[in-house]
Design a protein around this motif. Sequence first.
Motif, PDB file in Angstrom:
ATOM      1  N   HIS A 122       0.696  -1.472  -0.232  1.00  0.00           N
ATOM      2  CA  HIS A 122       0.106   0.191   0.222  1.00  0.00           C
ATOM      3  C   HIS A 122       0.992   1.033   0.054  1.00  0.00           C
ATOM      4  O   HIS A 122       0.587   2.296  -0.508  1.00  0.00           O
ATOM      5  CB  HIS A 122      -0.899  -0.015   1.254  1.00  0.00           C
ATOM      6  CG  HIS A 122      -1.806   1.395   1.342  1.00  0.00           C
ATOM      7  ND1 HIS A 122      -2.747   0.992   0.301  1.00  0.00           N
ATOM      8  CD2 HIS A 122      -1.926   2.049   2.283  1.00  0.00           C
ATOM      9  CE1 HIS A 122      -3.552   2.773   0.956  1.00  0.00           C
ATOM     10  NE2 HIS A 122      -2.744   2.825   1.854  1.00  0.00           N
ATOM     11  N   ALA A 123       1.498   1.916   0.725  1.00  0.00           N
ATOM     12  CA  ALA A 123       3.019   2.262   1.344  1.00  0.00           C
ATOM     13  C   ALA A 123       3.573   2.647  -0.867  1.00  0.00           C
ATOM     14  O   ALA A 123       4.082   3.938  -0.352  1.00  0.00           O
ATOM     15  CB  ALA A 123       3.564   2.291   1.985  1.00  0.00           C
ATOM     16  N   ALA A 124       3.859   1.595  -1.245  1.00  0.00           N
ATOM     17  CA  ALA A 124       4.903   1.439  -2.653  1.00  0.00           C
ATOM     18  C   ALA A 124       3.596   2.688  -3.600  1.00  0.00           C
ATOM     19  O   ALA A 124       3.872   3.303  -4.330  1.00  0.00           O
ATOM     20  CB  ALA A 124       5.732   0.999  -3.035  1.00  0.00           C
ATOM     21  N   ILE A 125       2.979   1.794  -3.567  1.00  0.00           N
ATOM     22  CA  ILE A 125       0.802   2.343  -4.375  1.00  0.00           C
ATOM     23  C   ILE A 125       0.975   4.296  -3.517  1.00  0.00           C
ATOM     24  O   ILE A 125       0.674   4.933  -4.758  1.00  0.00           O
ATOM     25  CB  ILE A 125      -0.148   2.018  -3.663  1.00  0.00           C
ATOM     26  CG1 ILE A 125       0.353   0.681  -4.672  1.00  0.00           C
ATOM     27  CG2 ILE A 125      -1.394   2.469  -4.668  1.00  0.00           C
ATOM     28  CD1 ILE A 125      -1.154  -0.369  -3.788  1.00  0.00           C
ATOM     29  N   LEU A 126       1.278   4.392  -2.214  1.00  0.00           N
ATOM     30  CA  LEU A 126       1.199   5.655  -2.527  1.00  0.00           C
ATOM     31  C   LEU A 126       2.516   6.648  -2.766  1.00  0.00           C
ATOM     32  O   LEU A 126       2.272   8.005  -2.938  1.00  0.00           O
ATOM     33  CB  LEU A 126       1.012   5.776  -1.119  1.00  0.00           C
ATOM     34  CG  LEU A 126      -0.484   5.644  -0.521  1.00  0.00           C
ATOM     35  CD1 LEU A 126      -0.584   6.338   0.725  1.00  0.00           C
ATOM     36  CD2 LEU A 126      -2.040   5.928  -1.119  1.00  0.00           C
ATOM     37  N   GLY A 127       3.364   5.597  -2.814  1.00  0.00           N
ATOM     38  CA  GLY A 127       4.527   6.751  -3.345  1.00  0.00           C
ATOM     39  C   GLY A 127       6.299   6.545  -2.230  1.00  0.00           C
ATOM     40  O   GLY A 127       6.928   6.847  -2.650  1.00  0.00           O
ATOM     41  N   LEU A 128       5.764   5.697  -1.569  1.00  0.00           N
ATOM     42  CA  LEU A 128       7.376   5.193  -0.661  1.00  0.00           C
ATOM     43  C   LEU A 128       7.499   3.145  -0.232  1.00  0.00           C
ATOM     44  O   LEU A 128       6.593   2.905   0.042  1.00  0.00           O
ATOM     45  CB  LEU A 128       7.160   6.300   0.960  1.00  0.00           C
ATOM     46  CG  LEU A 128       8.596   5.572   1.152  1.00  0.00           C
ATOM     47  CD1 LEU A 128       9.912   6.829   0.132  1.00  0.00           C
ATOM     48  CD2 LEU A 128       8.034   6.689   2.369  1.00  0.00           C
ATOM     49  N   PRO A 129       7.820   3.125  -1.427  1.00  0.00           N
ATOM     50  CA  PRO A 129       7.890   0.951  -1.261  1.00  0.00           C
ATOM     51  C   PRO A 129       8.872   1.504   1.305  1.00  0.00           C
ATOM     52  O   PRO A 129      10.006   1.465   1.364  1.00  0.00           O
ATOM     53  CB  PRO A 129       9.288   0.809  -1.636  1.00  0.00           C
ATOM     54  CG  PRO A 129       8.947   1.534  -2.758  1.00  0.00           C
ATOM     55  CD  PRO A 129       9.268   2.992  -1.999  1.00  0.00           C
ATOM     56  N   LEU A 130       7.771   1.368   2.123  1.00  0.00           N
ATOM     57  CA  LEU A 130       7.925   1.790   3.036  1.00  0.00           C
ATOM     58  C   LEU A 130       8.814   0.348   3.864  1.00  0.00           C
ATOM     59  O   LEU A 130      10.003   0.094   4.660  1.00  0.00           O
ATOM     60  CB  LEU A 130       7.315   2.109   3.915  1.00  0.00           C
ATOM     61  CG  LEU A 130       6.945   2.621   5.708  1.00  0.00           C
ATOM     62  CD1 LEU A 130       8.168   4.071   5.371  1.00  0.00           C
ATOM     63  CD2 LEU A 130       5.449   3.081   5.915  1.00  0.00           C
ATOM     64  N   LEU A 131       8.594  -1.101   3.447  1.00  0.00           N
ATOM     65  CA  LEU A 131       8.869  -1.830   3.899  1.00  0.00           C
ATOM     66  C   LEU A 131      10.993  -2.056   3.792  1.00  0.00           C
ATOM     67  O   LEU A 131      11.463  -2.295   4.597  1.00  0.00           O
ATOM     68  CB  LEU A 131       7.761  -3.200   3.666  1.00  0.00           C
ATOM     69  CG  LEU A 131       6.515  -3.229   4.112  1.00  0.00           C
ATOM     70  CD1 LEU A 131       5.577  -3.860   3.787  1.00  0.00           C
ATOM     71  CD2 LEU A 131       6.878  -3.270   6.015  1.00  0.00           C
ATOM     72  N   PRO A 132      11.263  -1.811   2.556  1.00  0.00           N
ATOM     73  CA  PRO A 132      12.082  -2.014   2.174  1.00  0.00           C
ATOM     74  C   PRO A 132      13.172  -1.367   2.773  1.00  0.00           C
ATOM     75  O   PRO A 132      14.248  -1.286   3.523  1.00  0.00           O
ATOM     76  CB  PRO A 132      12.403  -2.155   0.815  1.00  0.00           C
ATOM     77  CG  PRO A 132      10.663  -2.290   0.415  1.00  0.00           C
ATOM     78  CD  PRO A 132       9.934  -2.229   1.508  1.00  0.00           C
ATOM     79  N   LEU A 133      12.355  -0.101   2.733  1.00  0.00           N
ATOM     80  CA  LEU A 133      13.111   0.996   3.062  1.00  0.00           C
ATOM     81  C   LEU A 133      13.640   0.920   4.728  1.00  0.00           C
ATOM     82  O   LEU A 133      14.528   1.543   5.087  1.00  0.00           O
ATOM     83  CB  LEU A 133      12.212   1.826   2.820  1.00  0.00           C
ATOM     84  CG  LEU A 133      13.294   3.782   3.811  1.00  0.00           C
ATOM     85  CD1 LEU A 133      14.719   3.811   3.279  1.00  0.00           C
ATOM     86  CD2 LEU A 133      11.645   4.689   3.532  1.00  0.00           C
TER      87      LEU A 133
END
Length: 206
Positions: free
Chosen positions: A183-194
């Motif tokens: 979901h975060a990647a869809i919003l513009g930031l791949p949060l889990l890998p970060l």
Amino acid sequence: MSGVLQDPGVPLVLASTSATRAALLRSAGLAFTTAAPGVDEESVKESARADGLSASDAALLLAELKARRISERVPQAVVIGADQILVCGGRWFDKPRDRAAAAAQLAALSGRRHELVTAVLVMRGGVVLWRHVATPRLTMRPLTAATISAYLDAAGEAVLRSVGAYQAEGLGIRLFDAIEGEHAAILGLPLLPLLGFLRQHRVLTD
């Protein structure tokens, strides 16, 4: 705010003015500042297309340019750069300039599957430490002209801040049949890998 289980001796900077990306980091309990990188994204994308770069390479290039601008100003900081390109049928989409452009984009995506090529890059002292590209895939349901018009009436100016003229985190979710990806990647930031990278490098200490 104070970072949750975060090394206070490592400044963290988001090289973006995106309220959505900042909200994602904030929701994860990170302490950070934001800075506007001042990159002409449109001209960079045009050059990337002319040079035959893939959408992934172009998104990474933009993420790096943003991070580098800020890293030059605050070399001691860990700087996060990010970018996202919507790709459908080989075409790259940008944020619509006005309602007419938004309607045209939604009509072009109607009934089709597209990708949100989402790059994130971390830099410190002008050195790239890590890069990652996520590619969520979204399938939009068939939309009539009347449905598009009604959606734009309801969503308002917010659609002009979205690369696909929709906001899947809100009313725009009703435009889709299927969504694959973080979901975060869809919003513009791949949060889990970060977060995984920041944890591995002890910026986060949990």
